[in-house]
Scaffold this active site. Structure first.
Site, PDB file in Angstrom:
ATOM      1  N   TYR A 198       1.006  -1.258  -0.025  1.00 13.54           N
ATOM      2  CA  TYR A 198      -0.096  -0.040  -0.017  1.00 13.54           C
ATOM      3  C   TYR A 198       0.931   1.219   0.128  1.00 13.54           C
ATOM      4  O   TYR A 198       1.513   1.583   0.916  1.00 13.54           O
ATOM      5  CB  TYR A 198      -0.929  -0.138   1.304  1.00 13.54           C
ATOM      6  CG  TYR A 198      -1.803  -1.006   1.300  1.00 13.54           C
ATOM      7  CD1 TYR A 198      -2.118  -1.906   0.340  1.00 13.54           C
ATOM      8  CD2 TYR A 198      -2.355  -1.413   2.561  1.00 13.54           C
ATOM      9  CE1 TYR A 198      -2.966  -3.073   0.325  1.00 13.54           C
ATOM     10  CE2 TYR A 198      -3.326  -2.745   2.448  1.00 13.54           C
ATOM     11  CZ  TYR A 198      -3.555  -3.293   1.607  1.00 13.54           C
ATOM     12  OH  TYR A 198      -4.360  -4.366   1.529  1.00 13.54           O
TER      13      TYR A 198
ATOM     14  N   SER B 184     -21.989   1.124  -0.573  1.00 14.89           N
ATOM     15  CA  SER B 184     -22.145   2.579   0.366  1.00 14.89           C
ATOM     16  C   SER B 184     -23.241   3.551  -0.620  1.00 14.89           C
ATOM     17  O   SER B 184     -23.847   4.169  -0.007  1.00 14.89           O
ATOM     18  CB  SER B 184     -20.860   3.244   0.616  1.00 14.89           C
ATOM     19  OG  SER B 184     -20.042   2.636   1.449  1.00 14.89           O
TER      20      SER B 184
END
Length: 344
Positions: A64, A216
């Site tokens: 990441y 979402s």
């Protein structure tokens, strides 16, 4: 729903002794892949808010950034925070010379662990995953090196991500596997056939439990993502599949409205209801979204509601794969037999 109104209980993840908050925090999007990196100051504040709310299971990886997310976590853990959290990181994806490669050879395993410890500025990693499976290296060889790192006190528990059921069993025979991380959500249910039933006392950590943010906001997600957000390349978000998948979102949203919760809370609650040793790790970069995710712990689903959700979100009701063809080694991978291994 404010985080302070919900008690975050703790669970045993696997049978080796690791205890974590029942919901974790995926930290990837703070630094990589979902648009530009966010402010360290804001992200550290979010991490501290999460820990203060009872969400103490933090998930990162050396890829990441690469590397910048681990450095961020290292900063966030200062001042006594380290003692309050269960920290998971991963190795296995290398971006050397601009080329992506999956590696599980012993020298790489050790070098990656040492580098992560340094970036995180800690002495021991609580849960260390093989992020992706090297299909050239027998899993026994990779786990053998991880076992040495456990014995040396550099890691406490071993995990696997995107491993096949047979790979998990072979790994577990070398050293107990504490957790398997896999993509599991209302639109990623392929793991339910073989991997989830692998009963070896192994906990399950569900990544992308909100369908990479789809549950979402639905199709609005695609309208608002930046040009450097890798989700635009995933098959399920492409125009030819998105319209169909949005119908799935709309039906889940109808149930959520009936329940008096948000669609994301309902999607998360569905994952929580899969069992007592399952920990979803939704990621976010906003405190208000974090608080909403915590609210999922208060959503109770009846068997009838679970069945209704699962009929809507059956595998053949979702269009597009989890990854595109260039990432074929990234899903539920096998490794060659140990007898084939010839050390360099």
């Amino acid at each position: 729903m404010a985080a302070s109104t919900t008690t975050v209980r703790r669970i045993k993840l696997g049978s080796q002794g690791l205890e974590v908050s029942v919901q974790g925090l995926g930290c990837m999007g703070m630094s990589a892949f979902y648009g530009p990196p966010k402010s360290d100051t804001d992200m550290i504040a979010l991490i501290h808010h999460a820990v203060g709310s009872g969400v103490t299971f933090l998930d990162t990886s050396d890829i990441y950034g690469p590397h910048t997310n681990e450095t961020l976590l290292g900063k966030a853990l200062k001042g006594g925070v380290r003692q309050k959290v269960e920290l998971a990181t991963k190795f296995g994806i290398s971006f050397a010379d601009g080329k992506r490669e999956v590696r599980g050879d012993p020298a790489y395993v050790r070098a990656a662990c040492e580098a992560s410890l340094k970036r995180l500025d800690i002495d021991c990693i609580d849960l260390y995953y093989q992020h992706r499976i090297d299909t050239r290296v027998p899993i026994e060889v990779t786990i053998g090196e991880l076992k040495k790192l456990v014995e040396e006190g550099k890691i406490k528990y071993i995990g696997l991500s995107e491993a096949s059921a047979s790979t998990i069993r072979r790994a577990h025979a070398v050293h107990p596997i504490t957790a398997v991380q896999l993509e599991w959500s209302l639109w990623s249910r392929d793991v339910e056939a073989e991997i989830v039933p692998t009963e070896l006392g192994i906990g399950i950590v569900a990544y992308s439990p909100l369908g990479r943010g789809f549950f979402s906001v639905g199709s609005k997600l695609v309208e608002n993502i930046s040009k450097d957000d890798f989700r635009q390349y995933l098959p399920r978000f492409r125009p030819e599949n998105l319209a169909h998948n949005t119908k799935l979102f709309d039906r889940v949203n109808e149930i959520a409205q009936r329940k008096g919760c948000t669609t994301s809370q309902l999607a998360l609650a569905w994952v929580h209801h899969q069992g007592d040793d399952i920990c979803p790790i939704p990621g976010t970069t906003k405190i208000e979204n974090f608080n909403q995710n915590i609210g999922a712990l208060s959503v109770k689903l009846t068997p009838e509601e679970m069945a209704e959700l699962e009929s809507i979100a059956s595998a053949d009701n979702v269009k597009g794969g989890r990854y595109d063809g260039s990432m074929s080694t990234w899903e539920n991978s096998d490794t060659p037999p140990l007898s084939s291994w010839k050390p360099a």
